[in-house]
Design an enzyme around this catalytic site. Structure first.
Site: not given
Ligand code: MIC
Ligand code: SF4
Length: 642
Positions: A64-65, A119, A379, A536, A538
């Site tokens: 989806d990203h 996520d 964000r 995030s 990440r």
């Protein structure tokens, strides 16, 4: 003893430790999710563990990203994710199926379960009464390997809702109110548990919006009770078999209670450049707007778009506004296509975008120079949109829609053409875009394009670290500052290339400076203010600095997920005992830490600033397991323990 809902679910999943606030605990994880931008590293890490098949109840891999696909890299990544999912027993959600958190809510989330996702907005599923936690990819890989997830037994903040939302006031305004009270820092190792009579008036998608943005406060998760609304939502998806009622025991005590009277609540907005920078929409009324974007995992449900369509119906978007809408999932897109809502949106002039993260992560739709952009996402960090000078305001779909028509910020209170919009009795659903793993994966070949490299390894930490303050940054440095996404996203699977962009927007010389130090055998230190690494999950914000030779982050405070990612990759997360010592260090100062091994054990460090002649006390807040990782130079070096 009367228990909170949070502690009830934690105790039914407790695998290690004592359920006492502040204690390290391990919990069993029922479900996992990954998305493509964090997923490639996560599955590479999982493969490196040598385990044939995922060991938890359900593992889903979403795409989806990275759906923009300029260049071969994204497509190759998707092929890797599709084939590795089939090989390892993971459900694969193809590009086009929707944003992970929206699709997970529709198809898989269940009350009373635990979910770990790579996520930070994984806690969205708290809206259905699930404990859902965001983590780095390596922690999710460990959960897929059947290992308990480690966390600090949290402080439970009860958020008591009373009354009903007024006309034009939305779930988004509730969470913006919570952000106004709790801010974006200082909430590490806390959770938000919603209770009180006002919860009953909120649908599951509305509750999910609220839990989604708890991530911006930095809490470990947020959760709502499972009640009649939960049943109605599950039934409308033909998933009522998974329903169980759940709530806190009568008399359960919270560590703190914050009450919101929904009747008194008015539309709110988060102003540039932080989700914690809150003001009432009325205070912005009349400000010209250039762009309005509706979508993201916060506000892209069917109900959100029905409300938006009701507002836009019969109007055309103001001439100087660009309005774009990204339905959160294929289910939402199909529902709005079949019932005519889509036609209303298109007629108004809205640009319909793919069901994906898209604009939210800065993949496209960057605003113009100094542009004012109203967004329903979560964000608004400086530069996240792709335009550094743009000003992003986070608002509800209602505020976004009325403002799109008027061309200026407009308060939707009492200003929308409906009283309320009920949940549909039945959602159209179709699992055709999931690929379920085969019983026998022996013939599956895992495809790896040239952009996909092995996860880089660190070396065991030296007993003496000598180097310099390679960069000094201020407060609230987000993972977007450390490791930009947007146009750089396609290098997520290629650490040597992605690393060249570390701190790109903050100090573009950092990466080459760090590599020079690394070549000469010196250690790089990052000096930071409060709430370092917010945002995030990440893990690239740890992996890439590690690749560049960063050995320690010395900060006033470090956010939960980032602290765990630093430990996982062998970077020391150190905190100033006296925050004012931060002021004494300048970028470029020569720094040293002696007796590193012993200090990891005791948690007590002394940083010597050789340039200034200072000795600065620091603390390592880490569990025993994290300390062993730090000594080994990261989790991947702990052979036999994964
Ligand atoms: C985000 O909203 O910042 C992201 C992009 O979804 C990240 C994950 C990532 O960087 O891949 C998150 O929230 O964890
Ligand atoms: Fe995607 Fe944005 Fe949600 Fe992150 S916050 S998962 S980028 S929609």
């Amino acid at each position: 003893m009367a228990q909170t809902l949070c502690y009830k679910i934690l105790s039914s999943h407790l695998a290690e430790g004592r359920l006492e606030k502040g204690e390290p605990i391990g919990i069993r994880i029922d479900q996992t999710l990954t998305q493509d931008a964090t997923g490639t590293m996560c599955y590479l890490e999982f493969e490196s563990m040598g385990i044939d098949k995922v060991r938890n109840e359900l593992a889903v891999s979403y795409v989806d990203h990275n759906t923009v696909q300029v260049g071969f890299e994204n497509f190759d990544d998707h092929e890797y994710l599709r084939t590795v999912a089939a090989k390892k027993g993971v459900v694969y959600s193809r590009a086009g199926n929707g944003i992970c958190h929206q699709v997970q809510l529709e198809r898989f989330a269940l009350p009373g379960k635990t979910l770990l996702g790579s996520d930070s907005h994984t806690p969205t599923q708290g809206g259905i009464g699930e404990i859902a936690i965001g983590a780095g990819g390596l922690d999710v890989a460990l959960a897929m390997a059947g290992r308990p997830f480690k966390l600090i037994c949290p402080k439970v903040v009860g958020i008591r809702l009373v009354g009903r939302l007024g006309r034009g006031v939305a779930a988004k305004d509730i969470i913006l109110k919570v952000l106004e009270r709790f801010g974006v820092k200082g909430n590490v190792n806390s959770v938000f548990e919603y209770f009180g009579p006002g919860t009953a008036g909120l649908t599951v998608p509305e509750r999910a919006t609220i839990c989604n943005m708890g991530a911006e406060c930095g809490v470990t998760f947020s959760i709502f009770p499972s009640d009649d609304e939960t049943y109605a939502f599950l039934k409308a998806h033909d998933r009522q078999d998974g329903f169980i009622p759940l709530c806190a025991d009568e008399g359960a005590e919270y560590d703190e209670v914050f009450e919101i009277d929904l009747c008194a609540l008015r539309p709110m907005a988060a102003l540039p450049h932080s989700p914690g920078n809150i003001a009432p929409v009325s205070s912005l009324a009349g400000m010209p707007v250039n762009q309005v974007l509706i979508g993201s995992c916060t506000n892209s449900s069917y109900m959100d778009l029905k409300k938006v369509a009701a507002i836009l119906d019969g109007h055309t978007v103001a001439p100087d506004v660009s309005l774009a809408i990204a339905p959160g999932s294929r289910e939402v897109l199909e529902m709005i296509s079949r019932d005519g809502t889509l036609a209303t949106l298109v007629r108004s002039g809205a640009r319909i975008l793919e069901s994906a993260c898209g604009f939210c992560i800065g993949n496209h739709q960057s605003p113009g120079t100094d542009g004012v952009s109203l967004r329903t996402s979560n964000r608004n960090f400086e530069g996240r949109s792709g335009t550094k000078s743009a000003k992003l305001y986070l608002v509800s779909p209602e505020t976004a829609a009325v403002s799109a028509i008027r061309g200026v910020v407009t308060d939707p209170f009492e200003n929308v053409p409906y009283e309320s919009i009920p949940l549909p009795e039945h959602y159209i659903h179709d699992d055709g875009m999931f690929i379920f793993p085969p019983e026998d994966p022996s013939s599956v070949e895992v495809l790896r394009g040239p952009n996909i490299g092995e996860p880089p390894m660190n070396t065991a930490v030296a007993d003496r670290l000598c180097g310099d303050a390679t960069i000094k940054v201020g407060d609230k440095i987000t993972t977007d500052h450390i490791m930009p996404a947007g146009s750089r996203l396609k290098y997520r699977s290629n650490i040597p290339v992605y690393s060249t962009f570390v701190f790109e927007g903050v100090d573009s010389g950092f990466a080459s400076r760090a590599l020079e130090r690394k070549k000469s055998g010196a250690a790089c230190f990052i000096i930071a203010g409060a709430s370092y690494g917010q945002g995030s999950s990440r893990e690239h914000a740890a992996i890439c600095p590690m690749y560049l030779g960063v050995k320690a982050v010395v900060a006033k405070s470090i956010e939960r997920i980032h602290q765990a990612n630093l430990c996982n990759f062998g970077i020391l997360p150190l905190v100033f005992d006296n925050p004012e010592d931060y002021d004494g260090i300048d970028q470029g100062d020569v720094l040293e830490i002696d007796d590193v091994h012993e200090s990891i054990g005791s948690g007590r460090f002394v940083l010597a600033d050789m340039t200034k002649g200072l000795r600065i006390p620091l603390t390592l807040f880490a569990t025993g397991e994290q300390k062993r990782m730090l000594l080994a130079g990261g989790r991947l070096n702990m052979v036999g323990e994964v």
